[in-house]
Design a protein around this motif. Structure first.
Motif, PDB file in Angstrom:
ATOM      1  N   HIS A   1       0.823  -1.211   0.000  1.00  0.00           N
ATOM      2  CA  HIS A   1       0.000   0.000   0.000  1.00  0.00           C
ATOM      3  C   HIS A   1       0.856   1.259   0.000  1.00  0.00           C
ATOM      4  O   HIS A   1       0.421   2.325   0.441  1.00  0.00           O
ATOM      5  CB  HIS A   1      -0.941  -0.008   1.198  1.00  0.00           C
ATOM      6  CG  HIS A   1      -1.929  -1.128   1.175  1.00  0.00           C
ATOM      7  ND1 HIS A   1      -1.701  -2.329   1.810  1.00  0.00           N
ATOM      8  CD2 HIS A   1      -3.131  -1.247   0.540  1.00  0.00           C
ATOM      9  CE1 HIS A   1      -2.727  -3.131   1.598  1.00  0.00           C
ATOM     10  NE2 HIS A   1      -3.607  -2.509   0.834  1.00  0.00           N
ATOM     11  N   SER A   2       2.075   1.142  -0.493  1.00  0.00           N
ATOM     12  CA  SER A   2       2.994   2.273  -0.607  1.00  0.00           C
ATOM     13  C   SER A   2       3.564   2.301  -2.018  1.00  0.00           C
ATOM     14  O   SER A   2       3.547   1.285  -2.719  1.00  0.00           O
ATOM     15  CB  SER A   2       4.146   2.144   0.407  1.00  0.00           C
ATOM     16  OG  SER A   2       3.662   2.063   1.725  1.00  0.00           O
TER      17      SER A   2
ATOM     18  N   ASN B   1      -0.018  12.497   6.666  1.00  0.00           N
ATOM     19  CA  ASN B   1      -1.416  12.304   6.296  1.00  0.00           C
ATOM     20  C   ASN B   1      -2.290  11.778   7.426  1.00  0.00           C
ATOM     21  O   ASN B   1      -3.489  11.572   7.232  1.00  0.00           O
ATOM     22  CB  ASN B   1      -1.521  11.352   5.103  1.00  0.00           C
ATOM     23  CG  ASN B   1      -1.038  11.997   3.816  1.00  0.00           C
ATOM     24  OD1 ASN B   1      -1.028  13.220   3.704  1.00  0.00           O
ATOM     25  ND2 ASN B   1      -0.630  11.193   2.851  1.00  0.00           N
TER      26      ASN B   1
ATOM     27  N   THR C   1      -3.288   9.159  10.875  1.00  0.00           N
ATOM     28  CA  THR C   1      -3.277   7.772  11.335  1.00  0.00           C
ATOM     29  C   THR C   1      -4.638   7.141  11.145  1.00  0.00           C
ATOM     30  O   THR C   1      -5.651   7.837  11.017  1.00  0.00           O
ATOM     31  CB  THR C   1      -2.903   7.691  12.828  1.00  0.00           C
ATOM     32  OG1 THR C   1      -3.941   8.309  13.604  1.00  0.00           O
ATOM     33  CG2 THR C   1      -1.576   8.395  13.097  1.00  0.00           C
TER      34      THR C   1
ATOM     35  N   ASP D   1      -6.886  -0.006  10.608  1.00  0.00           N
ATOM     36  CA  ASP D   1      -7.543  -0.678   9.496  1.00  0.00           C
ATOM     37  C   ASP D   1      -8.449  -1.809   9.987  1.00  0.00           C
ATOM     38  O   ASP D   1      -8.488  -2.103  11.194  1.00  0.00           O
ATOM     39  CB  ASP D   1      -6.505  -1.167   8.476  1.00  0.00           C
ATOM     40  CG  ASP D   1      -5.615  -2.286   8.991  1.00  0.00           C
ATOM     41  OD1 ASP D   1      -6.009  -3.005   9.928  1.00  0.00           O
ATOM     42  OD2 ASP D   1      -4.506  -2.458   8.445  1.00  0.00           O
TER      43      ASP D   1
ATOM     44  N   ARG E   1      -1.974   2.371  11.524  1.00  0.00           N
ATOM     45  CA  ARG E   1      -1.202   2.854  10.390  1.00  0.00           C
ATOM     46  C   ARG E   1      -0.899   4.344  10.504  1.00  0.00           C
ATOM     47  O   ARG E   1      -1.703   5.103  11.054  1.00  0.00           O
ATOM     48  CB  ARG E   1      -1.947   2.625   9.076  1.00  0.00           C
ATOM     49  CG  ARG E   1      -2.113   1.165   8.686  1.00  0.00           C
ATOM     50  CD  ARG E   1      -2.927   1.028   7.401  1.00  0.00           C
ATOM     51  NE  ARG E   1      -3.046  -0.363   6.989  1.00  0.00           N
ATOM     52  CZ  ARG E   1      -2.209  -0.961   6.146  1.00  0.00           C
ATOM     53  NH1 ARG E   1      -1.218  -0.257   5.598  1.00  0.00           N
ATOM     54  NH2 ARG E   1      -2.360  -2.227   5.825  1.00  0.00           N
TER      55      ARG E   1
ATOM     56  N   GLY F   1       0.569   7.493   7.713  1.00  0.00           N
ATOM     57  CA  GLY F   1       0.797   7.721   6.293  1.00  0.00           C
ATOM     58  C   GLY F   1       1.411   9.076   6.022  1.00  0.00           C
ATOM     59  O   GLY F   1       1.192  10.031   6.778  1.00  0.00           O
TER      60      GLY F   1
ATOM     61  N   ASP G   1       4.889   7.791  -1.432  1.00  0.00           N
ATOM     62  CA  ASP G   1       3.557   7.691  -0.838  1.00  0.00           C
ATOM     63  C   ASP G   1       3.597   6.462   0.065  1.00  0.00           C
ATOM     64  O   ASP G   1       3.584   5.332  -0.416  1.00  0.00           O
ATOM     65  CB  ASP G   1       2.485   7.553  -1.912  1.00  0.00           C
ATOM     66  CG  ASP G   1       1.091   7.862  -1.392  1.00  0.00           C
ATOM     67  OD1 ASP G   1       0.916   7.868  -0.161  1.00  0.00           O
ATOM     68  OD2 ASP G   1       0.175   8.087  -2.209  1.00  0.00           O
TER      69      ASP G   1
ATOM     70  N   SER H   1       2.619   4.092   3.503  1.00  0.00           N
ATOM     71  CA  SER H   1       1.775   3.637   4.592  1.00  0.00           C
ATOM     72  C   SER H   1       2.596   2.666   5.431  1.00  0.00           C
ATOM     73  O   SER H   1       3.204   1.734   4.888  1.00  0.00           O
ATOM     74  CB  SER H   1       0.521   2.941   4.049  1.00  0.00           C
ATOM     75  OG  SER H   1      -0.279   2.425   5.115  1.00  0.00           O
TER      76      SER H   1
END
Length: 204
Positions: free
Chosen positions: A38-39, A147, A149, A152, A158, A160, A196, A198
């Motif tokens: 997811h990055s 970005n 926390t 999930d 998480r 970001g 980008d 996560s």
């Protein structure tokens, strides 16, 4: 919160003295593993003087140690597998892996190791560290936006962030080029790096 940076006693003391610690940020303190699924770590470079080529590296791994109470004590480590470069064109990717560019067989990894961090205000930060490509290591500063926390559906905590930096590829030994009949060169020296990320907090 400064996301990266080895501890600098002088800067850490100044930051602690002038900025109150946000309890929400302090709660983020811990070790994290970058979630590669997811990055993304990619780049943009001008081609033939008229358009941009975009690419990414599909395989990478890294860790973060975040310290919300003492941001200067945070750190980061990222390794990127050069052979995983993907621009959508197989022949071009093979050329990038070759000795003309990255020489992926001899130098399989590109790495970044943080050295310091600076809070620019709000959710903006600047991370400085050592970027190694091939056998060249030079300092690099990356402007980041935190970005936030989230937890999930699987219970993972998480964090970001996204950011970018510009480099001159020739400074890392990536000098291949070809002249155009109309003037200029095939590939620009300036390259924009895009991040980008996560990351998942490790279990205590």
């Amino acid at each position: 919160m400064g996301l990266f940076g080895r501890k600098n006693t002088e800067s850490a003391t100044t930051t602690t003295a002038t900025l109150p610690v946000d309890p929400a940020l302090a709660a983020l303190t811990g070790d994290y593993t970058i979630d590669a699924a997811h990055s993304s770590i990619g780049f943009t470079v001008r081609h033939a003087m008229v358009t941009n080529v975009r690419g990414s590296f599909g395989e990478h791994e890294g860790t973060l140690t975040l310290n919300g109470s003492d941001p200067a004590a945070s750190s980061a480590s990222i390794d990127v597998k050069i052979a995983s470069v993907d621009t959508g064109i197989g022949d071009r990717d093979n050329h990038l892996r070759s000795g003309d560019f990255f020489d992926a067989e001899q130098f399989p990894l590109m790495s970044f190791r943080s050295t310091e961090a600076a809070h620019l205000g709000g959710d903006k930060y600047r991370i400085t560290g050592d970027l190694t490509i091939k056998d060249v290591t030079k300092p690099l500063s990356i402007d980041l936006e935190f970005n936030g926390t989230a937890t999930d559906p699987f219970g993972n905590e998480r964090v970001g962030f996204e950011g970018s930096a510009e480099i001159l590829r020739s400074e890392w030994g990536l000098t291949w080029n070809a002249a155009l009949e109309t003037g200029g060169v095939m590939v620009s020296d300036k390259v924009k790096l895009n991040f980008d990320i996560s990351a998942i907090k490790n279990a205590a």
